[in-house]
Design a protein around this motif. Structure first.
Motif, PDB file in Angstrom:
ATOM      1  N   TRP A  91       0.864  -1.186   0.000  1.00  0.00           N
ATOM      2  CA  TRP A  91       0.000   0.000   0.000  1.00  0.00           C
ATOM      3  C   TRP A  91       0.896   1.230   0.000  1.00  0.00           C
ATOM      4  CZ3 TRP A  91      -4.754   0.605  -1.385  1.00  0.00           C
ATOM      5  CH2 TRP A  91      -5.471   1.746  -1.034  1.00  0.00           C
ATOM      6  N   CYS A  92       1.027   1.857  -1.153  1.00  0.00           N
ATOM      7  CA  CYS A  92       1.879   3.037  -1.309  1.00  0.00           C
ATOM      8  C   CYS A  92       1.054   4.298  -1.102  1.00  0.00           C
ATOM      9  CB  CYS A  92       2.518   3.047  -2.696  1.00  0.00           C
ATOM     10  SG  CYS A  92       3.757   1.748  -2.904  1.00  0.00           S
ATOM     11  N   GLY A  93       1.720   5.428  -1.109  1.00  0.00           N
ATOM     12  CA  GLY A  93       1.028   6.686  -0.878  1.00  0.00           C
ATOM     13  C   GLY A  93       1.511   7.798  -1.781  1.00  0.00           C
ATOM     14  N   VAL A  94       0.640   8.788  -1.933  1.00  0.00           N
ATOM     15  CA  VAL A  94       0.988   9.992  -2.679  1.00  0.00           C
ATOM     16  C   VAL A  94       0.495  11.192  -1.872  1.00  0.00           C
ATOM     17  CG1 VAL A  94      -1.128   9.868  -4.103  1.00  0.00           C
ATOM     18  CG2 VAL A  94       0.828  11.217  -4.890  1.00  0.00           C
ATOM     19  N   HIS A  95       1.358  12.180  -1.736  1.00  0.00           N
ATOM     20  CA  HIS A  95       0.982  13.451  -1.105  1.00  0.00           C
ATOM     21  C   HIS A  95       1.021  14.518  -2.191  1.00  0.00           C
ATOM     22  CE1 HIS A  95       0.489  16.635   1.826  1.00  0.00           C
ATOM     23  NE2 HIS A  95       1.389  17.297   1.126  1.00  0.00           N
ATOM     24  N   VAL A  96      -0.074  15.277  -2.304  1.00  0.00           N
ATOM     25  CA  VAL A  96      -0.177  16.311  -3.336  1.00  0.00           C
ATOM     26  C   VAL A  96      -0.516  17.638  -2.674  1.00  0.00           C
ATOM     27  CG1 VAL A  96      -1.423  17.084  -5.395  1.00  0.00           C
ATOM     28  CG2 VAL A  96      -0.953  14.646  -5.069  1.00  0.00           C
ATOM     29  N   THR A  97       0.219  18.668  -3.063  1.00  0.00           N
ATOM     30  CA  THR A  97      -0.159  20.043  -2.749  1.00  0.00           C
ATOM     31  C   THR A  97      -0.616  20.665  -4.061  1.00  0.00           C
ATOM     32  OG1 THR A  97       1.463  20.195  -0.967  1.00  0.00           O
ATOM     33  CG2 THR A  97       0.612  22.273  -1.852  1.00  0.00           C
ATOM     34  N   ASP A 101       6.651   4.550  -0.953  1.00  0.00           N
ATOM     35  CA  ASP A 101       6.387   3.118  -1.050  1.00  0.00           C
ATOM     36  C   ASP A 101       5.708   2.642   0.233  1.00  0.00           C
ATOM     37  OD1 ASP A 101       8.410   2.797   0.865  1.00  0.00           O
ATOM     38  OD2 ASP A 101       9.742   1.683  -0.453  1.00  0.00           O
ATOM     39  N   ALA A 102       5.521   1.328   0.352  1.00  0.00           N
ATOM     40  CA  ALA A 102       4.790   0.767   1.498  1.00  0.00           C
ATOM     41  C   ALA A 102       5.502   0.984   2.829  1.00  0.00           C
ATOM     42  CB  ALA A 102       4.541  -0.714   1.267  1.00  0.00           C
ATOM     43  N   LEU A 103       6.816   1.262   2.807  1.00  0.00           N
ATOM     44  CA  LEU A 103       7.557   1.552   4.034  1.00  0.00           C
ATOM     45  C   LEU A 103       7.674   3.056   4.292  1.00  0.00           C
ATOM     46  CD1 LEU A 103      10.434  -1.079   3.735  1.00  0.00           C
ATOM     47  CD2 LEU A 103       8.343  -1.212   5.110  1.00  0.00           C
ATOM     48  N   GLN A 104       6.952   3.836   3.522  1.00  0.00           N
ATOM     49  CA  GLN A 104       6.958   5.304   3.601  1.00  0.00           C
ATOM     50  C   GLN A 104       8.295   5.910   3.193  1.00  0.00           C
ATOM     51  OE1 GLN A 104       4.045   7.207   4.134  1.00  0.00           O
ATOM     52  NE2 GLN A 104       3.364   5.150   3.675  1.00  0.00           N
ATOM     53  N   ASP A 105       9.065   5.185   2.370  1.00  0.00           N
ATOM     54  CA  ASP A 105      10.288   5.737   1.790  1.00  0.00           C
ATOM     55  C   ASP A 105       9.916   6.530   0.550  1.00  0.00           C
ATOM     56  OD1 ASP A 105      12.001   4.619   3.664  1.00  0.00           O
ATOM     57  OD2 ASP A 105      12.313   2.791   2.486  1.00  0.00           O
TER      58      ASP A 105
END
Length: 150
Positions: A42-48, A74-78
């Motif tokens: 489960w990866c993430g994206v942060h958008v401004t 990535d899934a480890l928040q790297d």
């Protein structure tokens, strides 16, 4: 023990020859750059997202398009890549550079009320769906975080 000049010179020559050997060959550098591995899951994206004419500008007339700052994790928040102050025209998907194996794409709508849309590896979602958390516009920008399978 008695040493003759010839014995000493012979030993000295042998010792100097040992130091005069050429260095062993060095391994050839690989022409392929190393690729950072990512942790799948489960990866993430942060958008401004900056409103039109509101974000940091590099021209005296302002921004005619939206600007986005995108960070992928990535899934480890790297951190796996992203883009800073990307000019984004409404209705056009923009590819984001990252260490993920597939291209991550983002698109803004034609106006502020429309959600930001995302594409990754056959997945499509928008910022108004449950996998995203979106703040309201404040000071000309809004922040959002979304998760996706990677």
């Amino acid at each position: 023990m008695r040493y003759t000049v010839a014995t000493l010179l012979s030993a000295a020559t042998f010792s100097l020859c040992a130091f005069a050997r050429p260095p062993p060959p060095q391994p050839v550098a690989s022409s392929t750059p190393l690729v950072k591995r990512y942790a799948s899951g489960w990866c993430g994206v942060h958008v401004t997202q900056y409103q039109k004419n509101e974000g940091p500008t590099d021209t005296p007339t302002g921004n005619s398009e939206y600007r986005l700052t995108v960070a992928l994790y990535d899934a480890l928040q790297d951190n796996m890549g992203g883009a800073a102050l990307l000019d984004a025209a409404g209705g056009v998907y923009e590819g984001i550079d990252s260490g993920l194996p597939d291209v991550f794409e983002v698109e803004v709508g034609a106006n502020d009320a429309q959600p930001v849309r995302f594409l990754y590896n056959g997945q499509a979602w928008s910022s108004d769906q449950g996998q995203c958390s979106v703040g309201g516009y404040n000071g000309g920008l809004r922040n959002m975080d979304c998760g996706f399978n990677c």
